[in-house]
Structure formats: structure tokens, C-alpha cells
Write a protein that holds these residues in place. Sequence first.
Motif, mmCIF file in Angstrom:
data_model
loop_
_atom_site.group_PDB
_atom_site.id
_atom_site.type_symbol
_atom_site.label_atom_id
_atom_site.label_comp_id
_atom_site.label_asym_id
_atom_site.label_seq_id
_atom_site.Cartn_x
_atom_site.Cartn_y
_atom_site.Cartn_z
ATOM 1 N N GLU A 33 102.517 27.158 88.746
ATOM 2 C CA GLU A 33 102.168 28.574 88.925
ATOM 3 C C GLU A 33 102.230 29.315 87.593
ATOM 4 O OE1 GLU A 33 104.744 27.198 90.815
ATOM 5 O OE2 GLU A 33 103.508 26.755 92.563
ATOM 6 N N GLU A 34 103.275 29.033 86.813
ATOM 7 C CA GLU A 34 103.412 29.691 85.512
ATOM 8 C C GLU A 34 102.264 29.300 84.585
ATOM 9 O OE1 GLU A 34 108.256 30.195 85.131
ATOM 10 O OE2 GLU A 34 107.332 28.325 84.454
ATOM 11 N N GLN A 35 101.905 28.033 84.591
ATOM 12 C CA GLN A 35 100.804 27.579 83.742
ATOM 13 C C GLN A 35 99.485 28.209 84.180
ATOM 14 O OE1 GLN A 35 101.272 25.733 80.891
ATOM 15 N NE2 GLN A 35 99.168 26.358 80.546
ATOM 16 N N GLU A 36 99.292 28.405 85.490
ATOM 17 C CA GLU A 36 98.076 29.051 85.992
ATOM 18 C C GLU A 36 97.991 30.501 85.517
ATOM 19 O OE1 GLU A 36 97.524 28.789 90.216
ATOM 20 O OE2 GLU A 36 97.649 26.590 90.175
ATOM 21 N N ILE A 37 99.119 31.204 85.502
ATOM 22 C CA ILE A 37 99.146 32.596 85.035
ATOM 23 C C ILE A 37 98.719 32.652 83.570
ATOM 24 C CG2 ILE A 37 100.689 34.533 84.486
ATOM 25 C CD1 ILE A 37 102.277 33.742 87.035
ATOM 26 N N ILE A 38 99.263 31.744 82.762
ATOM 27 C CA ILE A 38 98.913 31.714 81.332
ATOM 28 C C ILE A 38 97.433 31.381 81.162
ATOM 29 C CG2 ILE A 38 99.316 30.495 79.142
ATOM 30 C CD1 ILE A 38 102.264 30.208 80.069
ATOM 31 N N ASP A 39 96.955 30.390 81.907
ATOM 32 C CA ASP A 39 95.547 29.990 81.804
ATOM 33 C C ASP A 39 94.613 31.122 82.243
ATOM 34 O OD1 ASP A 39 96.282 27.521 80.834
ATOM 35 O OD2 ASP A 39 96.132 26.516 82.791
ATOM 36 N N ASN A 40 94.971 31.841 83.302
ATOM 37 C CA ASN A 40 94.147 32.965 83.765
ATOM 38 C C ASN A 40 94.105 34.085 82.724
ATOM 39 O OD1 ASN A 40 93.610 31.656 86.163
ATOM 40 N ND2 ASN A 40 95.200 32.735 87.319
ATOM 41 N N ALA A 41 95.239 34.360 82.099
ATOM 42 C CA ALA A 41 95.282 35.397 81.059
ATOM 43 C C ALA A 41 94.415 34.981 79.872
ATOM 44 C CB ALA A 41 96.720 35.654 80.617
ATOM 45 N N LYS A 42 94.489 33.709 79.491
ATOM 46 C CA LYS A 42 93.649 33.230 78.382
ATOM 47 C C LYS A 42 92.175 33.341 78.753
ATOM 48 C CE LYS A 42 95.776 29.212 77.602
ATOM 49 N NZ LYS A 42 96.147 27.928 76.958
ATOM 50 N N ALA A 43 91.835 32.956 79.982
ATOM 51 C CA ALA A 43 90.437 33.021 80.420
ATOM 52 C C ALA A 43 89.929 34.461 80.405
ATOM 53 C CB ALA A 43 90.299 32.427 81.816
ATOM 54 N N LEU A 44 90.758 35.393 80.830
ATOM 55 C CA LEU A 44 90.375 36.802 80.827
ATOM 56 C C LEU A 44 90.162 37.306 79.395
ATOM 57 C CD1 LEU A 44 89.886 39.174 82.729
ATOM 58 C CD2 LEU A 44 92.302 39.761 82.501
ATOM 59 N N LEU A 45 91.061 36.935 78.489
ATOM 60 C CA LEU A 45 90.896 37.324 77.078
ATOM 61 C C LEU A 45 89.641 36.701 76.474
ATOM 62 C CD1 LEU A 45 94.597 37.055 75.812
ATOM 63 C CD2 LEU A 45 93.219 39.141 75.910
ATOM 64 N N MET A 46 89.392 35.444 76.825
ATOM 65 C CA MET A 46 88.210 34.756 76.292
ATOM 66 C C MET A 46 86.934 35.437 76.790
ATOM 67 S SD MET A 46 89.668 30.875 76.787
ATOM 68 C CE MET A 46 88.088 30.089 76.758
ATOM 69 N N GLU A 47 86.914 35.839 78.053
ATOM 70 C CA GLU A 47 85.721 36.444 78.638
ATOM 71 C C GLU A 47 85.500 37.865 78.107
ATOM 72 O OE1 GLU A 47 84.625 38.338 82.932
ATOM 73 O OE2 GLU A 47 85.644 36.385 82.936
ATOM 74 N N ARG A 48 86.529 38.684 78.135
ATOM 75 C CA ARG A 48 86.378 40.096 77.781
ATOM 76 C C ARG A 48 86.352 40.346 76.274
ATOM 77 N NH1 ARG A 48 89.438 43.694 82.040
ATOM 78 N NH2 ARG A 48 88.297 43.034 83.881
ATOM 79 N N ASN A 49 87.113 39.586 75.524
ATOM 80 C CA ASN A 49 87.224 39.839 74.071
ATOM 81 C C ASN A 49 86.512 38.783 73.229
ATOM 82 O OD1 ASN A 49 88.784 41.937 74.908
ATOM 83 N ND2 ASN A 49 90.711 41.134 74.135
ATOM 84 N N HIS A 50 85.819 37.879 73.889
ATOM 85 C CA HIS A 50 85.038 36.841 73.207
ATOM 86 C C HIS A 50 85.912 36.044 72.227
ATOM 87 C CE1 HIS A 50 81.600 38.726 75.033
ATOM 88 N NE2 HIS A 50 81.954 39.896 74.490
ATOM 89 N N MET A 51 87.057 35.585 72.724
ATOM 90 C CA MET A 51 87.974 34.775 71.917
ATOM 91 C C MET A 51 87.817 33.316 72.294
ATOM 92 S SD MET A 51 91.577 36.792 72.273
ATOM 93 C CE MET A 51 91.951 38.270 71.372
ATOM 94 N N THR A 52 88.231 32.455 71.377
ATOM 95 C CA THR A 52 88.328 31.038 71.725
ATOM 96 C C THR A 52 89.652 30.848 72.472
ATOM 97 O OG1 THR A 52 89.498 30.432 69.706
ATOM 98 C CG2 THR A 52 87.073 30.375 69.623
ATOM 99 N N GLU A 53 89.840 29.667 73.056
ATOM 100 C CA GLU A 53 91.081 29.423 73.794
ATOM 101 C C GLU A 53 92.294 29.498 72.871
ATOM 102 O OE1 GLU A 53 93.356 26.290 76.734
ATOM 103 O OE2 GLU A 53 91.501 25.655 75.775
ATOM 104 N N SER A 54 92.183 28.925 71.668
ATOM 105 C CA SER A 54 93.322 28.950 70.746
ATOM 106 C C SER A 54 93.619 30.371 70.267
ATOM 107 C CB SER A 54 93.085 28.013 69.557
ATOM 108 O OG SER A 54 91.974 28.433 68.814
ATOM 109 N N GLU A 55 92.584 31.186 70.076
ATOM 110 C CA GLU A 55 92.803 32.586 69.676
ATOM 111 C C GLU A 55 93.501 33.356 70.801
ATOM 112 O OE1 GLU A 55 89.030 33.424 66.672
ATOM 113 O OE2 GLU A 55 88.781 33.715 68.835
ATOM 114 N N ALA A 56 93.056 33.118 72.037
ATOM 115 C CA ALA A 56 93.681 33.789 73.184
ATOM 116 C C ALA A 56 95.144 33.372 73.322
ATOM 117 C CB ALA A 56 92.908 33.475 74.460
ATOM 118 N N HIS A 57 95.397 32.095 73.132
ATOM 119 C CA HIS A 57 96.773 31.601 73.221
ATOM 120 C C HIS A 57 97.642 32.222 72.126
ATOM 121 C CE1 HIS A 57 99.893 28.875 74.580
ATOM 122 N NE2 HIS A 57 100.154 28.629 73.309
ATOM 123 N N ARG A 58 97.122 32.250 70.906
ATOM 124 C CA ARG A 58 97.874 32.855 69.794
ATOM 125 C C ARG A 58 98.124 34.333 70.038
ATOM 126 N NH1 ARG A 58 94.917 29.420 66.261
ATOM 127 N NH2 ARG A 58 93.361 31.043 65.997
#
Length: 182
Positions: free
Chosen positions: A131-156
Motif C-alpha cells: 500500500e505504501e509503495q502504491e501511494i509513492i508510485d501514484n504520487a510519482k505518476a501524478l507528478l510525471m503527468e502534470r509537471n512533465h517529469m521523468t520517474e527519477s525526477e518525480a522520485h527526487r
Amino acid sequence: MSSLVVVFPKPEDAKRIRDVCVRHGFDVDAVCTTAAGALSEMNNLDGGIVICGYRLSDMFFTELRECMPAGFEMLLIASNRVLSSVEGSGIMAVSMPLSAFELVNTLSMMQRKAVRRRRRENPRPKARSREEQEIIDNAKALLMERNHMTESEAHRYIQKCSMDNGTNLVETAQMVLTLMSC
């Protein structure tokens, strides 16, 4: 900080040692006059330092050391004659007459050593739940979609916000999801 247990046959000696420790910022968890009492207190603690004299009312320090639970170290306070027989046994010692400065410095050194040992023994952070990993992955996906970031940029980005706010990664990811989904 590790636990401190003070064990001396005379209660006034134990209280004086406790007072010196407390005055210099150490938390003393127990003051005992017998080794049996000290062992009972140690069994309720996770680890720490036992400050004791050479001879207790019910056993010598060597017998106490053999019975101590894992995670405890001993600081022996005794005369130079006794300490000469202890050299090389792995027991830390402070000679009598006792200097508060020497006691405090030895305790500080022992606590730093214990912290380093604990870090070495437990280097891996606990694994995240699904569940915790899903929350992190969803937040990264949202950042990638809205802010046009790569996965590593969203994670950072999530990591940096986590460090800046003093929260863990999952809490920060939840904040990102909450703020960006409005």
C-alpha cells in the motif's frame, strides 16, 4: 541513547554515581544494590551500559558480566589493583578515586560505540508495504503527468520535499496526492 543501570552494594555510592550521570545529561534507568536486581532491570531494557563496582552483595562483577543479557556492556569502577587483573578482558574500566570527568567521557565513548554498532548491525531500512509503495508510485505518476517529469525526477522531488519537511517518503507522497488532486 542507550540505557544506564548503576549497581553498587552501598546505596549512597550508587546514588552519587547516578547524580553525576544525570548532572552531565545521561538518563539513568535503574539504581540497584544487588546484581540480581540489576539483572532484573536489564531484562526489561533493550541494551545499554551497566556501571558497577568490583564486589556486589550477591556476586562479583565477573559473574554479573556472564549473566548480562545481550546488548549490554559493563563499565567497572574499581581500584587500580583490581583493574590490573581485568586488562584485556574487554571490560571498560575507570579507576578509583573516581573523576567525574573521566566517568562522563568514558560513558560518552561507550554510548557512541554502541550507536555505531547498532547502525552497522541494522543498515537496511524496513521494507515498505504494498500500500505504501502504491501511494509513492501514484504520487510519482501524478507528478510525471502534470509537471512533465521523468520517474527519477518525480522520485527526487518527493525525496527532497520529504527531507525539507522532515516527514517520511510515504507521508510526503500522500501530501502530493492531496494537494495536486484538488
